[in-house]
Scaffold this motif. Structure first.
Motif, PDB file in Angstrom:
ATOM      1  N   THR A  82     -37.395  -0.901  18.568  1.00  0.00           N
ATOM      2  CA  THR A  82     -37.450  -0.193  17.282  1.00  0.00           C
ATOM      3  C   THR A  82     -38.810  -0.457  16.635  1.00  0.00           C
ATOM      4  O   THR A  82     -39.683  -1.095  17.235  1.00  0.00           O
ATOM      5  N   ALA A  83     -38.972   0.020  15.417  1.00  0.00           N
ATOM      6  CA  ALA A  83     -40.232  -0.158  14.694  1.00  0.00           C
ATOM      7  C   ALA A  83     -40.182  -1.426  13.845  1.00  0.00           C
ATOM      8  O   ALA A  83     -39.113  -1.963  13.556  1.00  0.00           O
ATOM      9  N   ASP A  84     -41.361  -1.886  13.461  1.00  0.00           N
ATOM     10  CA  ASP A  84     -41.450  -3.016  12.541  1.00  0.00           C
ATOM     11  C   ASP A  84     -41.344  -2.566  11.090  1.00  0.00           C
ATOM     12  O   ASP A  84     -41.031  -3.366  10.215  1.00  0.00           O
ATOM     13  N   ARG A  85     -41.614  -1.281  10.836  1.00  0.00           N
ATOM     14  CA  ARG A  85     -41.589  -0.756   9.472  1.00  0.00           C
ATOM     15  C   ARG A  85     -40.675   0.470   9.410  1.00  0.00           C
ATOM     16  O   ARG A  85     -40.330   1.059  10.422  1.00  0.00           O
ATOM     17  N   GLY A  86     -40.311   0.821   8.186  1.00  0.00           N
ATOM     18  CA  GLY A  86     -39.475   1.977   7.963  1.00  0.00           C
ATOM     19  C   GLY A  86     -40.297   3.213   7.635  1.00  0.00           C
ATOM     20  O   GLY A  86     -41.394   3.403   8.160  1.00  0.00           O
ATOM     21  N   LEU A  87     -39.755   4.060   6.756  1.00  0.00           N
ATOM     22  CA  LEU A  87     -40.398   5.313   6.354  1.00  0.00           C
ATOM     23  C   LEU A  87     -40.697   6.191   7.559  1.00  0.00           C
ATOM     24  O   LEU A  87     -41.759   6.811   7.665  1.00  0.00           O
ATOM     25  N   ALA A  88     -39.751   6.238   8.511  1.00  0.00           N
ATOM     26  CA  ALA A  88     -39.922   7.047   9.713  1.00  0.00           C
ATOM     27  C   ALA A  88     -38.714   7.949   9.923  1.00  0.00           C
ATOM     28  O   ALA A  88     -38.331   8.222  11.065  1.00  0.00           O
ATOM     29  N   GLY A  89     -38.102   8.396   8.850  1.00  0.00           N
ATOM     30  CA  GLY A  89     -36.947   9.271   8.974  1.00  0.00           C
ATOM     31  C   GLY A  89     -35.780   8.559   9.631  1.00  0.00           C
ATOM     32  O   GLY A  89     -35.473   7.404   9.323  1.00  0.00           O
ATOM     33  N   GLY A  90     -35.137   9.231  10.575  1.00  0.00           N
ATOM     34  CA  GLY A  90     -33.990   8.642  11.253  1.00  0.00           C
ATOM     35  C   GLY A  90     -34.339   7.929  12.542  1.00  0.00           C
ATOM     36  O   GLY A  90     -33.439   7.636  13.342  1.00  0.00           O
ATOM     37  N   TYR A  91     -35.615   7.628  12.764  1.00  0.00           N
ATOM     38  CA  TYR A  91     -36.042   7.028  14.042  1.00  0.00           C
ATOM     39  C   TYR A  91     -35.306   5.726  14.315  1.00  0.00           C
ATOM     40  O   TYR A  91     -34.655   5.569  15.360  1.00  0.00           O
ATOM     41  N   ASN A  92     -35.397   4.772  13.416  1.00  0.00           N
ATOM     42  CA  ASN A  92     -34.761   3.469  13.630  1.00  0.00           C
ATOM     43  C   ASN A  92     -33.237   3.583  13.606  1.00  0.00           C
ATOM     44  O   ASN A  92     -32.551   2.952  14.428  1.00  0.00           O
ATOM     45  N   ALA A  93     -32.706   4.384  12.703  1.00  0.00           N
ATOM     46  CA  ALA A  93     -31.251   4.516  12.581  1.00  0.00           C
ATOM     47  C   ALA A  93     -30.640   5.086  13.853  1.00  0.00           C
ATOM     48  O   ALA A  93     -29.565   4.653  14.291  1.00  0.00           O
ATOM     49  N   ALA A 175     -43.783  15.801  17.829  1.00  0.00           N
ATOM     50  CA  ALA A 175     -43.737  15.123  16.537  1.00  0.00           C
ATOM     51  C   ALA A 175     -42.408  15.326  15.825  1.00  0.00           C
ATOM     52  O   ALA A 175     -42.032  14.530  14.960  1.00  0.00           O
ATOM     53  N   ILE A 176     -41.675  16.375  16.195  1.00  0.00           N
ATOM     54  CA  ILE A 176     -40.395  16.650  15.539  1.00  0.00           C
ATOM     55  C   ILE A 176     -39.210  16.399  16.470  1.00  0.00           C
ATOM     56  O   ILE A 176     -38.066  16.632  16.066  1.00  0.00           O
ATOM     57  N   ARG A 177     -39.464  15.920  17.683  1.00  0.00           N
ATOM     58  CA  ARG A 177     -38.353  15.686  18.624  1.00  0.00           C
ATOM     59  C   ARG A 177     -38.588  14.392  19.390  1.00  0.00           C
ATOM     60  O   ARG A 177     -39.540  14.273  20.171  1.00  0.00           O
ATOM     61  N   GLN A 178     -37.719  13.427  19.117  1.00  0.00           N
ATOM     62  CA  GLN A 178     -37.698  12.158  19.837  1.00  0.00           C
ATOM     63  C   GLN A 178     -36.244  11.869  20.195  1.00  0.00           C
ATOM     64  O   GLN A 178     -35.384  11.908  19.324  1.00  0.00           O
ATOM     65  N   GLU A 234     -42.314   6.769  17.185  1.00  0.00           N
ATOM     66  CA  GLU A 234     -42.372   6.224  15.821  1.00  0.00           C
ATOM     67  C   GLU A 234     -43.421   6.939  14.983  1.00  0.00           C
ATOM     68  O   GLU A 234     -43.158   7.347  13.841  1.00  0.00           O
ATOM     69  N   HIS A 235     -44.626   7.115  15.535  1.00  0.00           N
ATOM     70  CA  HIS A 235     -45.691   7.791  14.790  1.00  0.00           C
ATOM     71  C   HIS A 235     -45.310   9.246  14.507  1.00  0.00           C
ATOM     72  O   HIS A 235     -45.562   9.757  13.406  1.00  0.00           O
ATOM     73  N   GLY A 236     -44.708   9.918  15.503  1.00  0.00           N
ATOM     74  CA  GLY A 236     -44.298  11.302  15.286  1.00  0.00           C
ATOM     75  C   GLY A 236     -43.221  11.421  14.226  1.00  0.00           C
ATOM     76  O   GLY A 236     -43.258  12.315  13.374  1.00  0.00           O
ATOM     77  N   ALA A 237     -42.241  10.516  14.273  1.00  0.00           N
ATOM     78  CA  ALA A 237     -41.170  10.549  13.279  1.00  0.00           C
ATOM     79  C   ALA A 237     -41.703  10.243  11.884  1.00  0.00           C
ATOM     80  O   ALA A 237     -41.284  10.874  10.902  1.00  0.00           O
TER      81      ALA A 237
END
Length: 283
Positions: A82-93, A175-178, A234-237
């Motif tokens: 996962t990422a170390d930071r948030g503010l990435a939409g639903g990426y981490n969730a 960028a819109i699909r992960q 993560e960057h795309g999200a």
């Protein structure tokens, strides 16, 4: 009803937030451009290596290579990236939800190896066993760190601490699909339907020596590839999330500006009425 001063203060606050989200979007886009080339250029090599390794493993005795040895599964390891930071939409969730589903469905004892602060913090609060944790990977994965992680996973497998190892990460498409996915890392097994007699190889110096050198390298490449895919996702999200946040801020500013103008017009009308009423009272 909010006053004109309240509306003006809210508009200023949202405009400041909009500037931050716009800057974060531009930063994420620049980081994505840098890593996107590495992801695209590394995929053909990784896919071909996986195909060749699958053929080699299918044509050899699994007992000769410890990393390909299939044994009774007493404990499963899931590597959650996962990422170390948030503010990435639903990426981490989305990744955490997938890991939760796998752990809930797993009938055998399982443990996590977390890469990234978000996954570590979430499962630590829920008392899930975490064997290893890796934080602060930066904006682009380091091949040296990926090698260290892969070697640690191989050591856990060879020592019998884990009998199967899976990677949980997000594959980057745009960028819109992960898409979150689960890939088996250890033991290294041939692809489904692979027939040992379908491929014949000439080994130099020998089969055991060649596979002994290739299989650890294959694990390192797979871990590094998963880290690249995860970081690009993560960057795309984050870029997409900040773009939406900037657009939402613009819509809120437009609505609040309309309310502010209405309130100002009402105040002006009220003052005119008061002046006219005062003038009539003096007559």
């Amino acid at each position: 009803m909010p006053t004109m001063r309240d509306l003006k203060r809210r508009i200023k606050s949202i405009r400041n937030t909009q500037q931050i989200t716009r800057a974060m979007k531009m930063v994420a886009a620049a980081k994505l451009r840098k890593i996107q080339y590495r992801v695209a250029s590394g995929r053909p090599y990784g896919d071909k290596l996986a195909e060749v390794i699958g053929h080699l493993v299918a044509s050899t005795d699994p007992g000769e290579q410890p990393l390909a040895a299939v044994r009774e599964v007493r404990k499963v390891g899931y590597v959650l990236i996962t990422a170390d930071r948030g503010l990435a939409g639903g990426y981490n969730a989305n990744l955490i939800r997938l890991a939760q589903e796998r752990l809930a469905q797993e009938e055998r004892p399982a443990a996590l190896i977390t890469i990234g602060r978000k996954g570590r913090d979430y499962f630590r609060r829920r008392q899930v066993e975490i064997l290893e944790e890796y934080l602060n990977l930066g904006d682009a994965p380091d091949p040296v760190l990926a090698r260290q992680i892969a070697r640690r996973l191989m050591q856990l497998f060879l020592d019998g601490v884990l009998d199967e190892v899976y990677l949980i990460y997000s594959r980057f498409y745009s960028a819109i699909r992960q898409v979150p996915r689960v890939d088996k890392l250890l033991p290294i097994t041939p692809p489904p339907g692979e027939r040992p007699e379908a491929h014949e190889y000439i080994y130099e110096p020998g089969q055991k020596e060649v596979l002994g050198a290739l299989l650890p390298r294959y694990c390192e490449i797979q871990v590094y590839r998963a880290l690249l895919e995860a970081k690009a996702s993560e960057h795309g999200a984050r870029m997409t999330a900040m773009d939406h946040a900037t657009e939402n801020a613009a819509e809120m500013i437009e609505k609040l500006t309309l309310s502010f103008n209405r309130a100002r017009q009402a105040a002006i009308t009220r003052e005119i009425v008061e002046v006219v009423a005062g003038a009539e009272a003096l007559q």
